[in-house]
Design a protein around this motif. Structure first.
Motif, PDB file in Angstrom:
ATOM      1  N   GLU A 134       0.838  -1.124   0.001  1.00  0.00           N
ATOM      2  CA  GLU A 134      -0.158  -0.003   0.068  1.00  0.00           C
ATOM      3  C   GLU A 134       0.772   1.281   0.076  1.00  0.00           C
ATOM      4  O   GLU A 134       1.759   1.276   0.542  1.00  0.00           O
ATOM      5  CB  GLU A 134      -0.933   0.066   1.266  1.00  0.00           C
ATOM      6  N   PRO A 135       0.374   2.484  -0.795  1.00  0.00           N
ATOM      7  CA  PRO A 135       1.357   3.724  -0.776  1.00  0.00           C
ATOM      8  C   PRO A 135       1.622   4.181   0.439  1.00  0.00           C
ATOM      9  O   PRO A 135       2.678   4.906   0.577  1.00  0.00           O
ATOM     10  CB  PRO A 135       0.432   4.436  -1.607  1.00  0.00           C
ATOM     11  N   GLU A 136       0.695   3.876   1.546  1.00  0.00           N
ATOM     12  CA  GLU A 136       1.044   4.684   2.846  1.00  0.00           C
ATOM     13  C   GLU A 136       1.895   3.634   3.836  1.00  0.00           C
ATOM     14  O   GLU A 136       2.432   4.391   4.783  1.00  0.00           O
ATOM     15  CB  GLU A 136      -0.171   4.674   3.595  1.00  0.00           C
ATOM     16  N   ARG A 137       2.559   2.551   3.047  1.00  0.00           N
ATOM     17  CA  ARG A 137       3.540   1.865   3.858  1.00  0.00           C
ATOM     18  C   ARG A 137       4.834   2.080   3.144  1.00  0.00           C
ATOM     19  O   ARG A 137       4.840   1.764   1.936  1.00  0.00           O
ATOM     20  CB  ARG A 137       2.857   0.492   4.061  1.00  0.00           C
ATOM     21  N   ALA A 138       5.897   2.266   3.950  1.00  0.00           N
ATOM     22  CA  ALA A 138       7.167   2.554   3.078  1.00  0.00           C
ATOM     23  C   ALA A 138       7.946   1.296   2.888  1.00  0.00           C
ATOM     24  O   ALA A 138       7.579   0.203   3.578  1.00  0.00           O
ATOM     25  CB  ALA A 138       8.113   3.466   4.122  1.00  0.00           C
ATOM     26  N   LEU A 139       8.930   1.003   2.406  1.00  0.00           N
ATOM     27  CA  LEU A 139       9.757   0.203   1.864  1.00  0.00           C
ATOM     28  C   LEU A 139      10.975   0.292   1.823  1.00  0.00           C
ATOM     29  O   LEU A 139      11.649   1.581   1.535  1.00  0.00           O
ATOM     30  CB  LEU A 139       9.507  -0.305   0.372  1.00  0.00           C
ATOM     31  N   ILE A 140      11.756  -0.531   2.906  1.00  0.00           N
ATOM     32  CA  ILE A 140      13.136  -0.156   3.330  1.00  0.00           C
ATOM     33  C   ILE A 140      14.129  -1.196   2.600  1.00  0.00           C
ATOM     34  O   ILE A 140      13.969  -2.388   2.353  1.00  0.00           O
ATOM     35  CB  ILE A 140      13.464  -0.308   4.717  1.00  0.00           C
ATOM     36  N   GLY A 141      15.150  -0.601   2.120  1.00  0.00           N
ATOM     37  CA  GLY A 141      16.200  -1.397   1.634  1.00  0.00           C
ATOM     38  C   GLY A 141      17.496  -1.415   2.464  1.00  0.00           C
ATOM     39  O   GLY A 141      17.260  -0.482   3.569  1.00  0.00           O
ATOM     40  N   PHE A 142      18.347  -2.350   2.510  1.00  0.00           N
ATOM     41  CA  PHE A 142      19.430  -2.082   3.515  1.00  0.00           C
ATOM     42  C   PHE A 142      20.614  -3.073   2.792  1.00  0.00           C
ATOM     43  O   PHE A 142      20.907  -3.578   1.788  1.00  0.00           O
ATOM     44  CB  PHE A 142      18.944  -3.053   4.567  1.00  0.00           C
ATOM     45  N   ALA A 143      21.733  -2.685   3.671  1.00  0.00           N
ATOM     46  CA  ALA A 143      22.967  -3.555   3.440  1.00  0.00           C
ATOM     47  C   ALA A 143      23.790  -3.664   4.796  1.00  0.00           C
ATOM     48  O   ALA A 143      23.302  -2.906   5.659  1.00  0.00           O
ATOM     49  CB  ALA A 143      23.850  -2.874   2.414  1.00  0.00           C
ATOM     50  N   GLY A 144      24.673  -4.632   5.080  1.00  0.00           N
ATOM     51  CA  GLY A 144      25.451  -4.581   6.043  1.00  0.00           C
ATOM     52  C   GLY A 144      26.545  -3.485   6.192  1.00  0.00           C
ATOM     53  O   GLY A 144      26.855  -3.141   5.041  1.00  0.00           O
ATOM     54  N   GLY A 145      26.906  -2.953   7.274  1.00  0.00           N
ATOM     55  CA  GLY A 145      28.055  -2.188   7.317  1.00  0.00           C
ATOM     56  C   GLY A 145      29.277  -2.871   6.834  1.00  0.00           C
ATOM     57  O   GLY A 145      29.298  -3.907   7.290  1.00  0.00           O
ATOM     58  N   PRO A 146      30.256  -1.867   6.248  1.00  0.00           N
ATOM     59  CA  PRO A 146      31.419  -2.763   5.898  1.00  0.00           C
ATOM     60  C   PRO A 146      32.215  -3.380   6.922  1.00  0.00           C
ATOM     61  O   PRO A 146      32.751  -4.504   6.610  1.00  0.00           O
ATOM     62  CB  PRO A 146      32.183  -1.473   5.190  1.00  0.00           C
ATOM     63  N   TRP A 147      32.430  -2.913   8.288  1.00  0.00           N
ATOM     64  CA  TRP A 147      33.219  -3.636   9.102  1.00  0.00           C
ATOM     65  C   TRP A 147      32.372  -4.974   9.400  1.00  0.00           C
ATOM     66  O   TRP A 147      33.119  -5.858   9.597  1.00  0.00           O
ATOM     67  CB  TRP A 147      33.156  -2.732  10.227  1.00  0.00           C
ATOM     68  N   THR A 148      31.136  -4.931   9.512  1.00  0.00           N
ATOM     69  CA  THR A 148      30.478  -6.063  10.006  1.00  0.00           C
ATOM     70  C   THR A 148      30.571  -7.233   8.970  1.00  0.00           C
ATOM     71  O   THR A 148      31.074  -8.361   9.136  1.00  0.00           O
ATOM     72  CB  THR A 148      29.197  -5.947  10.576  1.00  0.00           C
TER      73      THR A 148
END
Length: 349
Positions: A134-148
């Protein structure tokens, strides 16, 4: 003031204080849901599931059908980048990820451009989710931090990170070179995610414990700043959430130096720390103990009320201090989401 028609999460990331905070949970898609295990069995293994856009989109959307979360986070894994760079990756049942020997840094650097192409299935997953969400719900992308990510690449598995920290002291130039490769690969990956539909981007730096201040600045803060700068240079404006889990007293320095819109706080974060970050113009996220979520009961209810009271009058996103544990009862998640949103959860069984 942000767009009042924008998803609640994006409004909070723009610095708005809302009548209630947006809520989503780290690892909200996955192991605590029976429908996840049904799909995982069909996929055969974790990497195959994460790299199958149709299945990964379904896993991403499963918790969104059960709970009124304000945001979905794409189902993927922080170790897909070393996998795409050419380091062997597999998951041992009941034990977690395993990686093959660390390739030469020069060999990894040669694979940066190709790694983005190899991760194209994640972009397709995002596009599929965004089309259905639904347009009122956001979508999050991600990646791990380089150190981790580097700690896994160096040690070949999850551990106390002692060998990786020793490597950081004994081979600083080699570690810096590895981090540079991961910064470039990660920035490209996040740009791809944003262009595929991710409206916010998160950097998961899961292993910041026991780092001296100068080392933390060199191997956590600088790489995060470099990633954000590269993503911005590519024309991506999606807000960033930085998560330096376990950084303790170093979180404030991170918030000052890393150009992220929000700082995710872990379980140990004090009320005063969160308020100071809000006063400095940062949105904060967190920090319900995932163990408390699993145990439930009056203590959980009290902590939810406490978090809402101490941080709810500044830009705040309700979340955990770490990811949902696989043996967390679904009804506990339903109860917390109900208390934050005021909306009864009908599909919690």
């Amino acid at each position: 003031m942000s767009d009042p028609q924008a998803p609640r999460l994006l409004r909070a990331l723009a610095g708005e204080t809302l009548e209630r905070p947006p809520v989503w949970f780290m690892r909200q898609a996955g192991r605590y849901l029976p429908e996840y295990w049904e799909l995982r069995a069909k996929a055969g293994d974790f990497v195959s599931l994460a790299m199958n856009p149709e299945m990964a989109a379904e896993v991403t959307l499963q918790p969104m059908r059960r709970f009124p979360f304000d945001a979905a986070i794409v189902f993927a894994d922080i170790l897909l980048i070393p996998h795409a760079l050419g380091q062997k990756l597999w998951f041992e049942a009941g034990e977690g990820p395993r990686l093959g020997p660390l390739p030469a840094v020069a060999a990894l650097a040669d694979q940066v451009e190709a790694s983005t192409e190899r991760l194209a299935p994640i972009a397709e997953t995002l596009a599929r989710v965004r089309a259905e969400l639904e347009p009122e719900r956001a979508l999050i992308g991600f990646a791990g931090g380089p150190w981790t990510v580097a700690t896994y690449m160096i040690e070949g598995r999850g551990s106390k990170r002692e060998a990786a920290r020793a490597f950081a002291y004994a081979h600083p130039d080699e570690l810096d070179a590895l981090l540079d490769v991961l910064v470039e690969a990660t920035a490209r990956y996040l740009v791809m995610q944003a262009r595929a539909g991710a409206q916010a981007l998160k950097i998961f730096e899961s292993w910041c414990e026991n780092l001296a201040e100068d080392v933390f600045e060199r191997i956590v803060v600088r790489p995060h700043a470099a990633i954000v700068e590269k993503v911005r240079a590519a024309g991506v404006t999606a807000p960033f959430i930085g998560f330096p889990r376990g950084a303790g007293a170093l979180v404030e320095g991170y918030a000052e130096a890393a150009p992220v819109e929000a700082v995710a706080l872990d379980t140990q974060a004090s009320a005063a720390l969160g308020r100071r970050l809000q006063a400095q113009g940062k949105t904060i996220q967190g920090a319900l103990d995932n163990l408390l979520l699993r145990e439930g009961g009056p203590a959980m209810d009290a902590r939810v009320a406490q978090l809402l009271a101490q941080w709810g009058d500044g830009p705040y996103i309700f979340n955990l201090g770490h990811g949902v544990l696989p043996d967390t009862p679904i009804e506990h998640i339903a109860r917390v989401v109900e208390r934050v949103t005021g909306n009864r959860v009908k599909a919690a069984a």
